[in-house]
Scaffold this motif. Structure first.
Motif, PDB file in Angstrom:
ATOM      1  N   GLY A 154       2.791   5.992  -2.569  1.00 30.78           N
ATOM      2  CA  GLY A 154       4.063   6.577  -2.799  1.00 30.78           C
ATOM      3  C   GLY A 154       4.389   6.860  -4.293  1.00 30.78           C
ATOM      4  O   GLY A 154       4.806   7.784  -4.545  1.00 30.78           O
ATOM      5  N   GLY A 155       4.252   5.920  -5.091  1.00 34.36           N
ATOM      6  CA  GLY A 155       4.373   6.035  -6.467  1.00 34.36           C
ATOM      7  C   GLY A 155       3.456   6.931  -7.234  1.00 34.36           C
ATOM      8  O   GLY A 155       3.766   7.601  -8.087  1.00 34.36           O
ATOM      9  N   GLY A 156       2.240   6.915  -6.836  1.00 39.21           N
ATOM     10  CA  GLY A 156       1.327   7.768  -7.336  1.00 39.21           C
ATOM     11  C   GLY A 156       1.821   9.167  -7.020  1.00 39.21           C
ATOM     12  O   GLY A 156       1.596  10.062  -8.094  1.00 39.21           O
ATOM     13  N   LEU A 179       0.932  -1.084   0.073  1.00 33.36           N
ATOM     14  CA  LEU A 179       0.021  -0.045  -0.078  1.00 33.36           C
ATOM     15  C   LEU A 179       0.701   1.448   0.014  1.00 33.36           C
ATOM     16  O   LEU A 179       0.704   2.357  -0.848  1.00 33.36           O
ATOM     17  N   PHE A 180       1.940   1.271   0.729  1.00 28.86           N
ATOM     18  CA  PHE A 180       3.126   2.276   0.746  1.00 28.86           C
ATOM     19  C   PHE A 180       3.619   2.652  -0.490  1.00 28.86           C
ATOM     20  O   PHE A 180       3.608   3.811  -0.937  1.00 28.86           O
ATOM     21  N   MET A 192       6.216  14.265 -10.335  1.00 27.98           N
ATOM     22  CA  MET A 192       6.939  14.391 -11.541  1.00 27.98           C
ATOM     23  C   MET A 192       6.294  15.108 -12.732  1.00 27.98           C
ATOM     24  O   MET A 192       6.713  15.847 -13.609  1.00 27.98           O
ATOM     25  N   LEU A 193       4.877  14.867 -12.793  1.00 28.27           N
ATOM     26  CA  LEU A 193       3.989  15.691 -13.793  1.00 28.27           C
ATOM     27  C   LEU A 193       4.051  17.043 -13.463  1.00 28.27           C
ATOM     28  O   LEU A 193       4.064  17.960 -14.638  1.00 28.27           O
TER      29      LEU A 193
END
Length: 114
Positions: free
Chosen positions: A90-92, A85-86, A98-99
């Motif tokens: 975190g990736g999202g 879940l982390f 970055m976007l």
């Protein structure tokens, strides 16, 4: 306009963080809604049993052939591991950062060109 987007993003992240655990734990009702369909084998017969403590059929002490790929355990009750879940959250967040950074960089490049 930028401020409204930032507030909306913060509200979205907070909603995911606070709603996530309740949604994950709400996958099961009672005994996970687990219903024996007749192809189960009791542990009392000396057969391999489901050993996952939070599987839906763990309280039933049986091996269910319907779930052979998971060792006879109905894992629909098992919540997502907190590490996974982390990584997902975190990736999202990293992708969103970055976007945003790329968009800001494109705006700076346009200003330099003009």
């Amino acid at each position: 306009m930028q401020m409204i987007r930032q507030v909306a993003q913060i509200v979205l992240v907070l909603a995911i963080v606070f709603a996530g655990p309740s949604v994950l734990s709400a996958q099961c009702v009672g005994n996970g809604g687990y219903v024996e369909d007749g192809d189960e084998v009791s542990c009392e017969d000396g057969f391999y049993c489901c050993t996952v403590y939070n599987a839906c059929n763990a309280p039933c002490n049986n091996y269910d052939y319907s779930f052979e790929l998971t060792g006879g355990c109905d894992l629909s009750c098992a919540p997502i591991d907190s590490g996974v879940l982390f990584i997902l959250i975190g990736g999202g967040l990293f992708g969103a950062f970055m976007l945003t950074r790329r968009k800001e960089l494109e705006l700076v490049i346009e200003e330099v060109k003009s």
